[in-house]
Design a protein around this motif. Structure first.
Motif, PDB file in Angstrom:
ATOM      1  N   GLU A   1      10.144   4.849  -4.184  1.00  0.00           N
ATOM      2  CA  GLU A   1      10.762   4.951  -3.035  1.00  0.00           C
ATOM      3  C   GLU A   1       9.956   4.585  -1.472  1.00  0.00           C
ATOM      4  O   GLU A   1      11.357   3.629  -0.927  1.00  0.00           O
ATOM      5  CB  GLU A   1      11.553   6.296  -3.199  1.00  0.00           C
ATOM      6  CG  GLU A   1      12.698   6.085  -1.808  1.00  0.00           C
ATOM      7  CD  GLU A   1      12.831   8.127  -1.477  1.00  0.00           C
ATOM      8  OE1 GLU A   1      13.834   8.159  -0.878  1.00  0.00           O
ATOM      9  OE2 GLU A   1      12.750   8.793  -2.365  1.00  0.00           O
ATOM     10  N   PHE A   2       9.127   4.797  -1.529  1.00  0.00           N
ATOM     11  CA  PHE A   2       8.653   4.536  -0.001  1.00  0.00           C
ATOM     12  C   PHE A   2       6.954   3.498   0.022  1.00  0.00           C
ATOM     13  O   PHE A   2       6.463   4.361  -0.792  1.00  0.00           O
ATOM     14  CB  PHE A   2       8.396   5.561   0.954  1.00  0.00           C
ATOM     15  CG  PHE A   2       9.863   6.311   1.324  1.00  0.00           C
ATOM     16  CD1 PHE A   2      10.396   5.496   2.189  1.00  0.00           C
ATOM     17  CD2 PHE A   2      10.262   7.465   0.612  1.00  0.00           C
ATOM     18  CE1 PHE A   2      11.635   6.325   2.534  1.00  0.00           C
ATOM     19  CE2 PHE A   2      11.018   7.857   1.534  1.00  0.00           C
ATOM     20  CZ  PHE A   2      12.087   7.663   2.097  1.00  0.00           C
TER      21      PHE A   2
ATOM     22  N   PRO B   1      -9.524   5.095  -5.263  1.00  0.00           N
ATOM     23  CA  PRO B   1      -8.833   5.425  -6.660  1.00  0.00           C
ATOM     24  C   PRO B   1      -7.646   6.512  -6.550  1.00  0.00           C
ATOM     25  O   PRO B   1      -6.828   5.827  -6.923  1.00  0.00           O
ATOM     26  CB  PRO B   1     -10.175   6.389  -7.597  1.00  0.00           C
ATOM     27  CG  PRO B   1     -11.078   5.545  -7.073  1.00  0.00           C
ATOM     28  CD  PRO B   1     -11.006   4.999  -5.259  1.00  0.00           C
ATOM     29  N   GLU B   2      -7.490   6.634  -4.841  1.00  0.00           N
ATOM     30  CA  GLU B   2      -6.464   7.466  -4.312  1.00  0.00           C
ATOM     31  C   GLU B   2      -5.450   6.516  -3.675  1.00  0.00           C
ATOM     32  O   GLU B   2      -3.926   6.842  -2.877  1.00  0.00           O
ATOM     33  CB  GLU B   2      -6.754   8.784  -3.906  1.00  0.00           C
ATOM     34  CG  GLU B   2      -7.457   9.720  -3.726  1.00  0.00           C
ATOM     35  CD  GLU B   2      -9.314   9.847  -3.739  1.00  0.00           C
ATOM     36  OE1 GLU B   2      -9.524  10.935  -4.704  1.00  0.00           O
ATOM     37  OE2 GLU B   2      -9.299   7.874  -3.679  1.00  0.00           O
ATOM     38  N   ASP B   3      -5.559   5.141  -3.809  1.00  0.00           N
ATOM     39  CA  ASP B   3      -4.805   4.108  -3.115  1.00  0.00           C
ATOM     40  C   ASP B   3      -4.107   3.774  -4.288  1.00  0.00           C
ATOM     41  O   ASP B   3      -4.749   2.822  -4.635  1.00  0.00           O
ATOM     42  CB  ASP B   3      -5.134   3.311  -1.958  1.00  0.00           C
ATOM     43  CG  ASP B   3      -6.067   4.252  -0.896  1.00  0.00           C
ATOM     44  OD1 ASP B   3      -5.727   5.136  -0.334  1.00  0.00           O
ATOM     45  OD2 ASP B   3      -7.485   3.473  -1.178  1.00  0.00           O
ATOM     46  N   ALA B   4      -3.012   3.861  -4.080  1.00  0.00           N
ATOM     47  CA  ALA B   4      -1.917   2.463  -5.261  1.00  0.00           C
ATOM     48  C   ALA B   4      -1.972   1.158  -4.189  1.00  0.00           C
ATOM     49  O   ALA B   4      -1.537   1.330  -2.929  1.00  0.00           O
ATOM     50  CB  ALA B   4      -0.775   3.331  -5.576  1.00  0.00           C
ATOM     51  N   HIS B   5      -1.815  -0.190  -4.463  1.00  0.00           N
ATOM     52  CA  HIS B   5      -2.054  -1.147  -4.212  1.00  0.00           C
ATOM     53  C   HIS B   5      -1.372  -2.356  -4.772  1.00  0.00           C
ATOM     54  O   HIS B   5      -1.367  -2.142  -6.214  1.00  0.00           O
ATOM     55  CB  HIS B   5      -3.136  -1.808  -3.789  1.00  0.00           C
ATOM     56  CG  HIS B   5      -3.793  -1.772  -4.539  1.00  0.00           C
ATOM     57  ND1 HIS B   5      -5.167  -0.539  -5.129  1.00  0.00           N
ATOM     58  CD2 HIS B   5      -4.799  -2.797  -4.925  1.00  0.00           C
ATOM     59  CE1 HIS B   5      -5.741  -0.806  -6.249  1.00  0.00           C
ATOM     60  NE2 HIS B   5      -5.257  -2.421  -5.900  1.00  0.00           N
ATOM     61  N   LYS B   6      -0.552  -3.536  -4.058  1.00  0.00           N
ATOM     62  CA  LYS B   6       0.541  -4.285  -4.688  1.00  0.00           C
ATOM     63  C   LYS B   6      -0.522  -5.127  -4.260  1.00  0.00           C
ATOM     64  O   LYS B   6       0.370  -6.209  -3.007  1.00  0.00           O
ATOM     65  CB  LYS B   6       1.532  -3.909  -4.284  1.00  0.00           C
ATOM     66  CG  LYS B   6       2.892  -5.014  -5.576  1.00  0.00           C
ATOM     67  CD  LYS B   6       3.761  -4.807  -5.076  1.00  0.00           C
ATOM     68  CE  LYS B   6       4.920  -4.239  -5.182  1.00  0.00           C
ATOM     69  NZ  LYS B   6       6.475  -4.473  -5.728  1.00  0.00           N
TER      70      LYS B   6
ATOM     71  N   VAL C   1       0.649  -1.400  -0.252  1.00  0.00           N
ATOM     72  CA  VAL C   1      -0.486   0.141   0.365  1.00  0.00           C
ATOM     73  C   VAL C   1       1.176   1.233  -0.015  1.00  0.00           C
ATOM     74  O   VAL C   1       2.435   1.189   0.172  1.00  0.00           O
ATOM     75  CB  VAL C   1      -0.974  -0.426   1.421  1.00  0.00           C
ATOM     76  CG1 VAL C   1      -1.725  -1.452   1.503  1.00  0.00           C
ATOM     77  CG2 VAL C   1      -0.013   0.118   2.604  1.00  0.00           C
ATOM     78  N   CYS C   2       0.315   2.632  -1.001  1.00  0.00           N
ATOM     79  CA  CYS C   2       0.913   2.897  -1.011  1.00  0.00           C
ATOM     80  C   CYS C   2       0.057   4.633  -1.018  1.00  0.00           C
ATOM     81  O   CYS C   2      -1.314   4.035  -2.014  1.00  0.00           O
ATOM     82  CB  CYS C   2       2.111   3.756  -1.041  1.00  0.00           C
ATOM     83  SG  CYS C   2       2.521   3.914  -3.468  1.00  0.00           S
ATOM     84  N   LYS C   3       0.274   5.563  -1.775  1.00  0.00           N
ATOM     85  CA  LYS C   3      -0.675   6.535  -1.995  1.00  0.00           C
ATOM     86  C   LYS C   3      -0.324   7.269  -3.406  1.00  0.00           C
ATOM     87  O   LYS C   3       1.483   6.911  -3.581  1.00  0.00           O
ATOM     88  CB  LYS C   3       0.054   8.149  -1.161  1.00  0.00           C
ATOM     89  CG  LYS C   3      -0.741   8.469   0.157  1.00  0.00           C
ATOM     90  CD  LYS C   3      -0.282   9.614   0.303  1.00  0.00           C
ATOM     91  CE  LYS C   3      -0.408  10.152   2.019  1.00  0.00           C
ATOM     92  NZ  LYS C   3       0.331  10.717   2.575  1.00  0.00           N
ATOM     93  N   ARG C   4      -1.264   7.005  -4.161  1.00  0.00           N
ATOM     94  CA  ARG C   4      -1.065   7.361  -5.677  1.00  0.00           C
ATOM     95  C   ARG C   4      -0.201   8.911  -5.177  1.00  0.00           C
ATOM     96  O   ARG C   4       0.872   8.344  -6.340  1.00  0.00           O
ATOM     97  CB  ARG C   4      -2.449   7.541  -6.148  1.00  0.00           C
ATOM     98  CG  ARG C   4      -2.788   7.615  -7.829  1.00  0.00           C
ATOM     99  CD  ARG C   4      -3.539   8.157  -7.879  1.00  0.00           C
ATOM    100  NE  ARG C   4      -3.767   7.636  -9.662  1.00  0.00           N
ATOM    101  CZ  ARG C   4      -5.172   7.228 -10.503  1.00  0.00           C
ATOM    102  NH1 ARG C   4      -5.669   7.178  -9.669  1.00  0.00           N
ATOM    103  NH2 ARG C   4      -5.129   7.350 -11.596  1.00  0.00           N
ATOM    104  N   ASP C   5      -0.917   9.742  -5.474  1.00  0.00           N
ATOM    105  CA  ASP C   5       0.913  11.142  -6.172  1.00  0.00           C
ATOM    106  C   ASP C   5       1.487  10.865  -5.473  1.00  0.00           C
ATOM    107  O   ASP C   5       2.430  10.330  -4.821  1.00  0.00           O
ATOM    108  CB  ASP C   5      -0.272  12.273  -4.463  1.00  0.00           C
ATOM    109  CG  ASP C   5      -1.612  12.645  -4.557  1.00  0.00           C
ATOM    110  OD1 ASP C   5      -2.480  12.091  -5.492  1.00  0.00           O
ATOM    111  OD2 ASP C   5      -1.757  13.223  -3.594  1.00  0.00           O
ATOM    112  N   GLY C   6       2.439  11.405  -6.596  1.00  0.00           N
ATOM    113  CA  GLY C   6       3.465  11.646  -6.743  1.00  0.00           C
ATOM    114  C   GLY C   6       4.685  10.004  -7.536  1.00  0.00           C
ATOM    115  O   GLY C   6       5.565   9.625  -7.937  1.00  0.00           O
ATOM    116  N   LEU C   7       3.476   8.896  -7.830  1.00  0.00           N
ATOM    117  CA  LEU C   7       4.052   7.268  -8.328  1.00  0.00           C
ATOM    118  C   LEU C   7       4.348   8.418  -9.618  1.00  0.00           C
ATOM    119  O   LEU C   7       3.329   9.091 -10.392  1.00  0.00           O
ATOM    120  CB  LEU C   7       3.261   6.465  -8.646  1.00  0.00           C
ATOM    121  CG  LEU C   7       2.771   5.790  -6.909  1.00  0.00           C
ATOM    122  CD1 LEU C   7       1.485   5.237  -6.392  1.00  0.00           C
ATOM    123  CD2 LEU C   7       4.070   5.953  -5.958  1.00  0.00           C
TER     124      LEU C   7
END
Length: 150
Positions: free
Chosen positions: A108-109, A125-130, A84-90
């Motif tokens: 990076e984080f 939608p604002e959450d990036a996930h793997k 998990v991480c924020k989508r912003d900045g990816l």
């Protein structure tokens, strides 16, 4: 689990009908008996997708987001690490419009959540996930990914 930034915490109502009908369906359906496939819960607004796969090392996966749907990812059998991480900045590396799917370069984080049988996580939608990452080693997983339209 609810994962969000305070700036968007009130943007979505995770207890509105489309979410509660998904939670109810997950709780009341014999998920182990259902084969891989797609199951409408509330027309095309809420649709469950049953998946089966073997988890893999995290470095073989990619962070992803969706623009038209939330994911409710629910583990029926098995376990996995869920990035998990924020989508912003990816940094975007691939977009597949017809599947509402955007893949990103490794940030990076980031963090991860351990998902065991019966666990779920909701990603906006604002959450990036793997998803599908190994937790200690390869594992057979049966998962339901409920797509909830915005």
């Amino acid at each position: 689990m609810f994962f969000s930034n305070i700036k968007i915490a009130e943007k979505y109502n995770y207890l509105e009908e489309k979410f509660t009908c998904a939670y109810k369906w997950l709780a009341e359906t014999d998920l182990e008996a259902l084969p891989v496939g797609s199951y409408p819960i509330m027309g095309d607004t809420v649709v469950a997708n049953i998946q089966e796969y073997t988890t893999f090392p995290a470095d073989q996966g990619s962070f992803e987001t969706h623009e038209k749907y939330f994911d409710i990812q629910y583990v029926v059998k098995g376990r996995e690490q869920f990035g998990v991480c924020k989508r912003d900045g990816l940094v975007e590396k691939e977009r597949i419009e017809e599947n509402d799917l955007i893949f990103y370069e490794e940030p990076e984080f980031s963090g991860s959540v351990f998902l065991d049988e019966g666990d779920l996580i909701i990603v906006a939608p604002e959450d990036a996930h793997k998803p599908r990452c190994q937790a200690g080693g390869p594992c057979q997983v049966k998962k339901v990914v409920v797509k909830v339209a915005l």
